[in-house]
Design an enzyme around this catalytic site. Structure first.
Site, mmCIF file in Angstrom:
data_model
loop_
_atom_site.group_PDB
_atom_site.id
_atom_site.type_symbol
_atom_site.label_atom_id
_atom_site.label_comp_id
_atom_site.label_asym_id
_atom_site.label_seq_id
_atom_site.Cartn_x
_atom_site.Cartn_y
_atom_site.Cartn_z
ATOM 1 C CG ASP A 189 -1.988 -1.049 1.128
ATOM 2 O OD1 ASP A 189 -2.730 -1.211 2.095
ATOM 3 O OD2 ASP A 189 -2.081 -1.705 0.071
ATOM 4 C CB ALA A 190 3.993 2.081 1.798
ATOM 5 C CG ASP A 191 6.322 0.235 -2.546
ATOM 6 O OD1 ASP A 191 6.806 -0.883 -2.758
ATOM 7 O OD2 ASP A 191 6.836 1.090 -1.793
ATOM 8 C CE1 TYR A 192 -3.487 3.112 -4.866
ATOM 9 C CE2 TYR A 192 -2.880 1.598 -6.611
ATOM 10 C CZ TYR A 192 -3.755 2.531 -6.083
ATOM 11 O OH TYR A 192 -4.879 2.886 -6.789
ATOM 12 C CG ASP A 193 -0.937 5.262 -0.446
ATOM 13 O OD1 ASP A 193 -1.063 5.089 0.771
ATOM 14 O OD2 ASP A 193 -1.838 5.017 -1.274
ATOM 15 C CB SER A 243 -18.542 -17.647 7.324
ATOM 16 O OG SER A 243 -17.811 -17.842 8.482
ATOM 17 C CG LEU A 244 -21.681 -22.011 5.450
ATOM 18 C CD1 LEU A 244 -22.068 -22.384 4.030
ATOM 19 C CD2 LEU A 244 -22.609 -22.693 6.444
ATOM 20 C CD GLU A 290 -28.772 -24.767 0.074
ATOM 21 O OE1 GLU A 290 -29.380 -25.453 0.914
ATOM 22 O OE2 GLU A 290 -28.880 -23.545 -0.043
ATOM 23 C CE LYS A 299 -19.381 -21.599 0.595
ATOM 24 N NZ LYS A 299 -18.833 -20.423 -0.080
ATOM 25 C CG ASP A 333 -17.567 -17.856 -5.963
ATOM 26 O OD1 ASP A 333 -17.494 -17.232 -4.886
ATOM 27 O OD2 ASP A 333 -16.589 -18.078 -6.701
ATOM 28 N NE ARG A 367 -19.893 -12.974 5.734
ATOM 29 C CZ ARG A 367 -19.202 -13.685 6.611
ATOM 30 N NH1 ARG A 367 -19.823 -14.387 7.499
ATOM 31 N NH2 ARG A 367 -17.901 -13.711 6.574
ATOM 32 C CE1 TYR A 405 -27.206 -18.256 1.985
ATOM 33 C CE2 TYR A 405 -26.942 -18.093 -0.386
ATOM 34 C CZ TYR A 405 -26.557 -17.734 0.894
ATOM 35 O OH TYR A 405 -25.522 -16.850 1.076
ATOM 36 C CE LYS A 463 -15.227 -23.160 -0.865
ATOM 37 N NZ LYS A 463 -14.444 -22.276 -0.022
ATOM 38 C CB CYS A 520 14.448 -8.518 10.835
ATOM 39 S SG CYS A 520 12.986 -7.618 10.285
ATOM 40 C CB CYS A 560 14.203 -3.713 12.195
ATOM 41 S SG CYS A 560 14.099 -5.298 13.053
ATOM 42 C CB CYS A 602 11.716 -9.799 13.253
ATOM 43 S SG CYS A 602 12.290 -8.229 13.896
ATOM 44 C CB CYS A 621 10.688 -4.707 13.820
ATOM 45 S SG CYS A 621 10.446 -5.264 12.119
HETATM 46 S S1 IVH Z 1 -25.982 -20.940 4.258
HETATM 47 C C1 IVH Z 1 -25.588 -19.877 8.710
HETATM 48 N N1 IVH Z 1 -26.167 -21.645 1.753
HETATM 49 O O1 IVH Z 1 -21.219 -19.032 1.630
HETATM 50 C C2 IVH Z 1 -25.121 -20.202 7.336
HETATM 51 N N2 IVH Z 1 -24.509 -20.055 2.323
HETATM 52 O O2 IVH Z 1 -18.815 -19.617 3.107
HETATM 53 C C3 IVH Z 1 -25.717 -19.331 6.309
HETATM 54 N N3 IVH Z 1 -23.227 -19.225 0.421
HETATM 55 O O3 IVH Z 1 -21.610 -16.488 4.001
HETATM 56 C C4 IVH Z 1 -25.183 -19.579 4.976
HETATM 57 N N4 IVH Z 1 -24.268 -20.378 -1.127
HETATM 58 O O4 IVH Z 1 -22.466 -16.089 1.595
HETATM 59 C C5 IVH Z 1 -25.521 -20.896 2.641
HETATM 60 N N5 IVH Z 1 -26.484 -22.315 -0.440
HETATM 61 C C6 IVH Z 1 -25.839 -21.575 0.445
HETATM 62 C C7 IVH Z 1 -24.807 -20.709 0.064
HETATM 63 C C8 IVH Z 1 -24.152 -19.974 1.048
HETATM 64 C C9 IVH Z 1 -23.326 -19.485 -0.888
HETATM 65 C C10 IVH Z 1 -22.243 -18.307 1.009
HETATM 66 C C11 IVH Z 1 -22.756 -17.365 2.068
HETATM 67 C C12 IVH Z 1 -21.924 -17.644 3.284
HETATM 68 C C13 IVH Z 1 -20.717 -18.260 2.682
HETATM 69 C C14 IVH Z 1 -19.967 -19.109 3.668
#
Ligand code: IVH
Length: 706
Positions: A45-49, A94-95, A126, A128, A130, A149, A236, A324, A429, A432, A447, A453
């Site tokens: 970030d410093a170089d970018y700036d 999250s999951l 189901e 996931k 993206d 989120r 979902y 995944k 290091c 430093c 370090c 440092c």
């Molecule tokens: S359930 C309490 N279902 O994956 C859990 N999440 O890596 C609520 N996502 O933050 C999430 N498809 O943004 C759920 N069929 C699905 C999903 C899903 C994508 C995302 C979601 C979550 C993230 C976790």
């Protein structure tokens, strides 16, 4: 740095300036793109700036040479600052991830064990998606709020933008009075391609993949831009609801469908890990023809009563897991190995790569973990990659798994240049020049410079102002680095004296690029707002090695006030004594963490920095959120022996939800020992200490669950 750069600018001829502006445009555009695609940044970030300032200085000197694609018009990372914040009524989680079939089998086992469930157990499976997760709040059937989120607790208010997404209904009929629908905003492959084509024609931002395009389009301050982007939405999950949607996950999703949401047609009910894995294969086979990006399959316990019993860990539910898809791979050349020094002094080697596309994203950096990893050894000295080491010049195989930083999977020894040398990990290091040390049993070399440092000092400050710590509006990583570089802020306490040191004239702040008297005042106010800080956030912010976000909360919940925590850390002796025993009795606190916290408080320099900081703050004690009528609220409970009606994990979670503290060992502070058959030494010490002992039925009767 600024001066050097500007001197350079003054001596350039017009022709040289033109070439230089072209170089800067390419460099900054590419760095900006890398940053916003969340790939590891290409430059610091410093170089970018610094480069951005050089570009501005050149344009100021030769205004007629300013390019149509001038990087001075680039919008930086600050877009998010314009959104108002929304506190989620129910946390957005999250999951947990699964990568192999056995992880899915273990997930089913874990759920069964936790619940003590032996019959058929159903799950939904189901895709996931993206994309970007979104929470939509409907009140009396009308869309009143949409939020991203964010950190899970607080997101960005994107209501106006959500009103422009065709798949998101504005009004529902037959919905509960309050209904928060959660799901994923995404972009289809064809829409993504035509958007990028249009962007290219207009000289606009090119998105690296559909997810970035969806996120970038949703997080637009101008809702008209969102409206022009073809976004879609799959529902979902749900957050706050005034009445239950259904008894099962599957029928709740169907209910959302009847209400007018788009739900994923590949959602299926499965009765075992084997059926989940079959559905995973099925979805994986359909992946190339879906027309949108998915990165795995999500399994959720179907019965909502069981979901409730399973509950949550700190950031993920126990009742769901994301399986995944395997990472995508690509071969490229390793150009250099750079060393970054982190907040705890850890030296992290980073691979600089010839840019290569992996899973739709251009990768030019990858983590190399530590010196053993480069040498081809694991942390026990065994071989990894069949013992092949990694050398600058090598052809390496890169992979990305989800959002994580790219990694190196393999090396092609057959194509190693003849002159490639084994990599020598630095013993001093690079930031430093202090010696670097590797402790017995630690994979990481560190370090030894501590706060002298500059890298450690800056990283600690970045951590201090981060989202999960002080989260000061307008004081992000970039600003704090600039303040450090200019000598304005060396330690966290300095942040809180900025107004008294620079506030009077604000002249100096005004002179900074992009700052005016108003923004300076706004920053000082934002800093003042954060003087009041919850104890758990403060402990995490101190950046003590081994004390992460959840262990900071454990410590805060146990000691409840700063003076008590501070006194305990000051008085404790590592390895013995009452204060040490008390610390170790906290469930989840081990000897390594305890020793690290104590030595931080007993180190003179660290202690001075902590004291100076505390003098600026108003630390808020922990208020125990105990239900008013819980008979175990505020009590310290220990479970021992075999429990027959619930598992240990469930017993612990239930006790905590009733406001009790669950400890791992019996001490004078224990109020109650719940002893099942086979209880041994804990029961003996409880008896010796006069602690009340009850059995499992007694416990269930006490908490009203008999
Ligand atoms: S359930 C309490 N279902 O994956 C859990 N999440 O890596 C609520 N996502 O933050 C999430 N498809 O943004 C759920 N069929 C699905 C999903 C899903 C994508 C995302 C979601 C979550 C993230 C976790």
């Amino acid at each position: 740095m600024t001066n050097d750069l500007e001197k350079g600018v003054a001596s350039l001829s017009e022709a040289e300036a033109k070439t230089e502006l072209a170089r800067l445009a390419a460099l900054l555009l590419s760095a900006n793109r890398a940053y916003h695609t969340k790939d590891a940044p290409e430059i610091s970030d410093a170089d970018y700036d610094a480069e951005k300032r050089r570009n501005l200085a050149l344009e100021a000197r030769f205004p007629h040479l300013k390019r149509a694609d001038s990087p001075s018009e680039l919008v930086g990372a600050g877009v998010a600052e314009g959104f108002t914040k929304v506190a989620h009524a129910v946390r957005m989680l999250s999951l947990e991830n699964a990568f192999q079939d056995s992880d899915v089998e273990e997930f089913e086992d874990r759920v069964r064990k936790y619940l003590g469930h032996t019959g058929v157990l159903s799950f939904t499976a189901e895709p996931k998606i993206d994309g970007l997760s979104l929470s939509l709040r409907y009140e009396k059937g009308l869309l009143t709020q949409a939020a991203t989120r964010g950190d899970g607790d607080v997101g960005e208010n994107v209501t106006e933008n959500a009103r422009n997404v065709a798949d998101i209904p504005q009004a529902l009929s037959g919905a509960p009075d309050v209904l928060e629908v959660r799901g994923e905003v995404y972009m289809s492959h064809t829409d993504f391609q035509s958007l990028n084509k249009r962007q290219e024609e207009r000289g606009g931002k090119i998105f690296a993949n559909p997810r970035n395009a969806a996120a970038g389009s949703m997080r637009q301050l101008d809702a008209a831009i969102t409206a022009a982007r073809p976004l879609r939405f799959f529902a979902y999950a749900w957050g706050a609801v005034s009445e239950p949607l259904a008894d099962t996950q599957f029928s709740a999703i169907n209910k959302l469908k009847t209400l007018g949401f788009v739900t994923n047609p590949l959602t299926k009910l499965c009765n075992s890990a084997a059926e989940m894995l079959a559905q995973y294969k099925e979805i994986a086979a359909k992946r190339p023809s879906l027309g949108y990006d998915i990165d795995g399959v999500v399994y959720k316990v179907n019965d909502l009563e069981l979901q409730r019993r399973l509950g949550f860990r700190s950031t993920t539910p126990r009742w769901a897991i994301a399986h995944k898809f395997p990472a995508e791979l690509a071969w490229t050349r390793l150009l250099a190995i750079d060393i970054q020094v982190g907040r705890t002094g850890a030296l992290s080697p980073v691979a600089r790569l010839e840019p290569v596309t992996v899973g739709g994203v251009v990768v030019s950096n990858a983590t190399l973990h530590n010196e053993d990893y480069i040498a081809g050894r694991d942390n026990k000295g065994g071989p990894i990659r069949d013992g092949k080491d990694i050398r600058v010049g090598d052809l390496v195989q890169v992979y990305r798994a989800g959002d994580v930083i790219p990694k190196i999977a393999d090396v092609d020894l057959g194509r190693r240049p003849d002159d490639a040398q084994p990599y020598e990990f630095p013993t001093i290091c690079p930031e430093c020049c202090s010696p670097t040390l590797r402790e017995e049993g630690d994979a990481v070399r560190r370090c030894s410079g501590g706060l002298i440092c500059p890298s450690q000092a800056v990283e600690r400050l970045r951590h201090f102002v981060g989202r999960a710590t002080f989260d000061i509006e307008g004081l992000g990583a970039k600003q704090i680095e600039a303040f450090y570089r200019d000598g304005w802020v060396q330690t966290p306490a300095d942040i809180f004296s900025l107004r008294s040191r620079f506030g009077a004239g604000v002249q100096q702040l005004k002179n900074r690029e992009g700052w005016g008297a108003k923004s300076a005042d706004k920053l000082f106010d934002a800093i003042d707002d954060k003087r009041k800080i919850p104890l758990n956030r403060l402990i995490f912010a101190l950046g003590i090695r081994h004390v992460g976000e959840s262990s900071a909360s454990l410590l805060a919940n146990h000691y409840t006030t700063w003076p008590q925590f501070e006194a305990a850390m000051t008085q404790a002796n590592i390895g013995s004594g009452a204060a040490w025993e008390e610390l170790l009795a906290i469930d989840g606190v081990g000897a390594v963490l305890a020793a690290s916290a104590i030595s931080t408080f007993q180190n003179e320099k660290e202690r001075a920095a902590i004291d100076a900081l505390i003098a600026e703050l108003d630390v808020q004690s922990v208020v125990t959120r105990a239900p008013v009528d819980s008979p175990v609220a505020g009590k310290t409970v220990v479970f021992t022996g075999t429990l027959e009606k619930m598992t240990r994990a469930e017993a612990k979670a239930t006790a905590e939800s009733l406001g009790a503290k669950v400890a791992g060992s019996v001490s004078a502070k224990t109020d109650l020992l719940v002893a099942g058959p086979g209880a041994g030494s804990k029961a003996k010490s409880a008896a010796a200490l006069g602690v009340k002992i009850i059995d499992e039925d007694g416990w269930l009767a006490l908490i009203g669950m008999a």
